[in-house]
Enzyme design. Structure first.
Site, mmCIF file in Angstrom:
data_model
loop_
_atom_site.group_PDB
_atom_site.id
_atom_site.type_symbol
_atom_site.label_atom_id
_atom_site.label_comp_id
_atom_site.label_asym_id
_atom_site.label_seq_id
_atom_site.Cartn_x
_atom_site.Cartn_y
_atom_site.Cartn_z
ATOM 1 N N TYR A 229 57.828 70.610 44.002
ATOM 2 C CA TYR A 229 59.276 70.828 44.118
ATOM 3 C C TYR A 229 59.623 71.820 45.223
ATOM 4 O O TYR A 229 60.802 72.114 45.432
ATOM 5 C CB TYR A 229 59.834 71.287 42.764
ATOM 6 C CG TYR A 229 59.671 70.224 41.699
ATOM 7 C CD1 TYR A 229 60.639 69.248 41.512
ATOM 8 C CD2 TYR A 229 58.520 70.172 40.915
ATOM 9 C CE1 TYR A 229 60.480 68.257 40.552
ATOM 10 C CE2 TYR A 229 58.346 69.184 39.962
ATOM 11 C CZ TYR A 229 59.330 68.233 39.779
ATOM 12 O OH TYR A 229 59.156 67.245 38.835
ATOM 13 N N GLU A 389 64.902 49.251 35.554
ATOM 14 C CA GLU A 389 63.649 48.886 36.212
ATOM 15 C C GLU A 389 63.902 48.292 37.593
ATOM 16 O O GLU A 389 63.148 48.551 38.536
ATOM 17 C CB GLU A 389 62.855 47.907 35.338
ATOM 18 C CG GLU A 389 62.399 48.479 34.000
ATOM 19 C CD GLU A 389 61.551 49.723 34.156
ATOM 20 O OE1 GLU A 389 60.827 49.837 35.160
ATOM 21 O OE2 GLU A 389 61.614 50.597 33.270
ATOM 22 N N HIS A 518 51.782 61.860 27.160
ATOM 23 C CA HIS A 518 51.733 62.548 28.445
ATOM 24 C C HIS A 518 50.805 63.767 28.425
ATOM 25 O O HIS A 518 50.412 64.244 29.486
ATOM 26 C CB HIS A 518 53.147 62.972 28.864
ATOM 27 C CG HIS A 518 54.069 61.807 29.073
ATOM 28 N ND1 HIS A 518 54.553 61.061 28.025
ATOM 29 C CD2 HIS A 518 54.579 61.258 30.208
ATOM 30 C CE1 HIS A 518 55.333 60.101 28.506
ATOM 31 N NE2 HIS A 518 55.362 60.197 29.808
#
Length: 752
Positions: A229, A389, A518
């Protein structure tokens, strides 16, 4: 462990680079590969790129791709010929040619490679790939990879006994059941089955990941992830963003807690405490829209669901995707290419094949092949997913002419944000009415409140969860949380930020973070928090360009060429510019802020405050140590005469009994010193996630599949258990190089 890297970028900038690093018994002895670079200018008058004058040496040894971003950007604007040669020092056999040289021209079809006698010969691309392949010996799988394989096998072994129920039914039960006991059984079963086997393995995984990140020049893996970032204050920035939206979350939390209190009673809900984690319609309590039916502010108002209208109008899967495509073309964006329609899997195969039905978008990195994999059904929610999508595909199409290194979102949150921003328009009653799926458009305050509450249960409820996942991992990676306190810190953060608590006692024997994919997949999660902030910033600017008047939540950018022009600027840039520059050019600010989100939800914020004041609700959860009691007779009374809830009725009581037996089996199995058997699985753990987190890069000489939330890599290559060779590399920035200079970090290899 030996390590090496091979990068082949074609056709944007075909350069072959190689480096070798050796070390044994903890030693780290790097052998740099210095390259003499000469640039031959074909167009007179064009200045040379910075720091790359004629005959000046340029070290490629520590660049994550063969050329730093500032050079790559310059080279793409030039018609140049690049000639360079590399002389390695003491490379071990079989990678020990006396001299490796390459000469290539932009978009050239051939390169010079050394033959077995050390002489150079001209080969075409296919032959050169084969020559390189034959010159290398595939090493044994490195220890790191074997370690992760082992971790995945342990996880798979424990999942296997109850896989039928867990994988096929548990999501539906969590979403639709209102039985406290059955929800508890599903919640506890999933967390024990998927989390506990990882408990002993995760600390070593953290050490391996940190070791690779430190070799890259970062303090730890969390520091490496935050570097994407490009802000030294990123951690503080996201904390400030969360604190901005926290009052809205606390008002939503108080309202939902009251509704659950009315249903489950004071035994299981404390109006001054956290909410039991299994009652919010989702295994991880990350979104709460599945309990909307218990929360509807004005139940007499019509529920806007156009599923029946879609069926009545003979919608099929292909038509849903055509409707989505027309949304994009109305903004003057690109059509889907022919290969999209021929190559995508838009429905679940009818031939009995087992497929992963989770919707995902895929870029095959050849500028032609883009696909969606989705088991589409004819529902309104699926129509929104189709638009989301296809938003990813539109991103791929727009930046496909960028170098491979730049074919990704401007920062990790951009892809999801730009997919979601389209759904914010498509889901509005105005848009559904425009495309003929909603006969009557009723606009009044009560309908708006119903609509916004449902959106808040999805968007606002997610924010603390999206923030705390990586808050926990950053603390784990930097060592401030020791392995002995993994689970304690996990629940501390979940209570602190989400205001939820475990419904049964959890100890350090458990590993509840591992129940979220995750975590074992090591996929950075703060990107989703970022995307939820950015999408409203984009939405506000696009609505302004579309000349929208009225509340922000009613805006639909359909058919606005001006909005499409802004989107095109963002999409075509890919990651070729710092994300702050992309944001500045698009919406006239280079910072994330939550003002647009607060503006979007302002009507529901006011309404929730009124309702909470009316009922004297306590904001927050001052009795944060409260936990609910375990139901009497749990779990033995499950499925022995009680009413079976919605969500398991179609499976009968046997489905609940199967889960019960599975839980009892797990309670016995998790005490074993090792799994009884591993079993065979068609995919590996590392195949299911892209693992730049431990700097796993792969030499691939045949077709490979990329993976990720939207089909894109999370900074590295996706893995195939049958790859020709695999090597572990340690990416290091060159001396004085900033992360911005290394924007091509983690470049994908393009298959030819």
């Amino acid at each position: 462990m030996d390590a090496g890297e091979l990068c082949l970028l074609w056709p944007q900038f075909p350069v072959l680079a190689f480096r070798r690093k050796t070390g044994r018994a903890g030693e780290h002895k790097g052998t740099r590969l210095w390259c003499q670079v000469t640039i031959h200018e074909k167009k007179a008058g064009r200045p040379a790129p910075p720091e790359t004058s004629s005959s000046s040496p340029l070290s490629l040894a520590w660049f994550p791709s063969p050329c730093p971003s500032r050079c790559l950007r310059w080279l793409r604007r030039s018609q140049i010929q690049l000639q360079w040669s590399c002389t390695p020092a003491a490379l071990p056999a079989p990678l020990e040619p006396a001299n490796i040289s390459r000469t290539t021209q932009h978009s050239a079809g051939s390169i010079l490679v050394p033959n077995k006698q050390g002489e150079t010969e001209k080969l075409n691309r296919t032959e050169s790939d084969k020559s390189i392949q034959e010159s290398m010996k595939a090493p044994q799988l490195p220890y790191k990879i074997r370690m992760i394989h082992s971790l995945r096998k342990n996880l798979s072994d424990v999942h296997q006994p109850v896989s039928f129920f867990f994988y096929a039914e548990v999501t539906e039960i969590m979403a639709t059941s209102r039985s406290y006991r059955k929800l508890l059984l599903a919640w506890e079963g999933w967390h024990n089955a998927s989390g506990m086997p990882l408990r002993a393995l995760y600390p070593e995984f953290v050490q391996l990941s940190n070791k690779a990140s430190r070799e890259d020049g970062f303090a730890d893996t969390g520091d490496y992830w935050r570097s994407w970032y490009e802000s030294p204050t990123f951690k503080d920035d996201v904390e400030q963003l969360y604190q901005t939206v926290r009052p809205l979350y606390e008002n939503l939390h108080a309202f939902v807690r009251r509704k659950l209190y009315n249903y489950y009673g004071p035994k299981y809900i404390n109006l001054k405490g956290p909410i039991p984690a299994h009652l919010l319609g989702n295994m991880w309590a990350q979104t709460w829209n599945n309990v909307y039916d218990m929360m509807i502010p004005f139940p007499d108002k019509p529920n806007i669901d156009v599923t029946d209208a879609m069926v009545a109008k003979n919608y099929n899967t292909t038509h849903m995707f055509r409707v989505a495509e027309e949304f994009f073309t109305s903004l003057d964006l690109k059509e889907m290419p022919d290969r999209f329609w021929s190559g995508s899997m838009l429905e679940k195969p009818s031939d009995g094949r087992e497929v992963v039905c989770h919707a995902s978008a895929w870029d095959f990195y050849n500028r032609e092949d883009f696909r969606i994999k989705q088991c589409t059904t004819i529902t309104m929610e699926q129509l929104f997913t189709v638009h989301h999508e296809m938003g990813h595909i539109q991103y791929y199409l727009q930046y496909r002419d960028q170098p491979v290194s730049f074919r990704r979102g401007a920062n990790p949150g951009f892809h999801e944000a730009l997919g979601d921003v389209l759904s914010l328009s498509v889901s509005t009653p105005k848009h559904l009415h425009t495309i003929g799926l909603l006969d009557v458009l009723t606009e009044d305050a009560e309908n708006d409140i119903n609509y916004l509450l449902k959106m808040a249960l999805e968007k606002i409820a997610f924010l603390p969860f999206g923030f705390l996942i990586d808050e926990w991992r950053w603390s784990v990676f930097n060592g401030s949380v020791s392995p002995e306190n993994y689970n304690k810190m996990w629940w501390h953060l979940r209570t602190k930020y989400q205001g939820i608590c475990p419904p049964v006692t959890r100890t350090e024997e458990h590993f509840d973070p591992g129940a979220k994919y995750h975590i074992p997949g090591n996929t950075p999660y703060i990107r989703y928090f970022v995307s939820f902030i950015l999408q409203f910033q984009f939405h506000e600017k696009l609505c302004e360009a579309a000349s929208h008047t009225g509340p922000l939540h009613t805006c639909d950018i359909y058919r606005s060429k001006a909005a499409g022009e802004i989107l095109t600027k963002v999409l075509t840039s890919g990651s070729s510019k710092p994300w702050t520059e992309v944001l500045q050019e698009a919406i006239n600010t280079n910072r994330m802020n939550a003002s647009a989100l607060m503006n979007y939800f302002s009507p529901i914020i006011s309404w929730l405050k009124e309702q909470n004041e009316k009922h004297g609700e306590t904001l927050g959860w001052p009795e944060q140590d409260w936990v609910p009691p375990v139901p009497d007779g749990y779990p033995e009374d499950i499925g022995t005469g009680q009413k079976v809830p919605v969500g398991v009725q179609q499976h009968g009581r046997s489905g609940v009994e199967r889960l019960h037996r599975g839980i009892l089996d797990l309670q016995h199995r998790h005490h074993r010193t090792k799994p009884a058997s591993y079993g065979e699985r068609p995919t590996s753990f590392i195949e299911s996630c892209c693992s730049s987190h431990i700097a796993l890069y792969y030499i691939i000489f045949h077709r490979f599949s990329c993976c990720g939330q939207n089909g894109s890599s999370n900074g590295g290559f996706c893995l195939n258990p049958y790859i020709l060779a695999c090597l572990v590399v340690a990416k290091k920035p060159g001396d004085g190089q900033s992360h911005a200079d290394l924007r091509s970090h983690g470049a994908q290899v393009q298959h030819h």
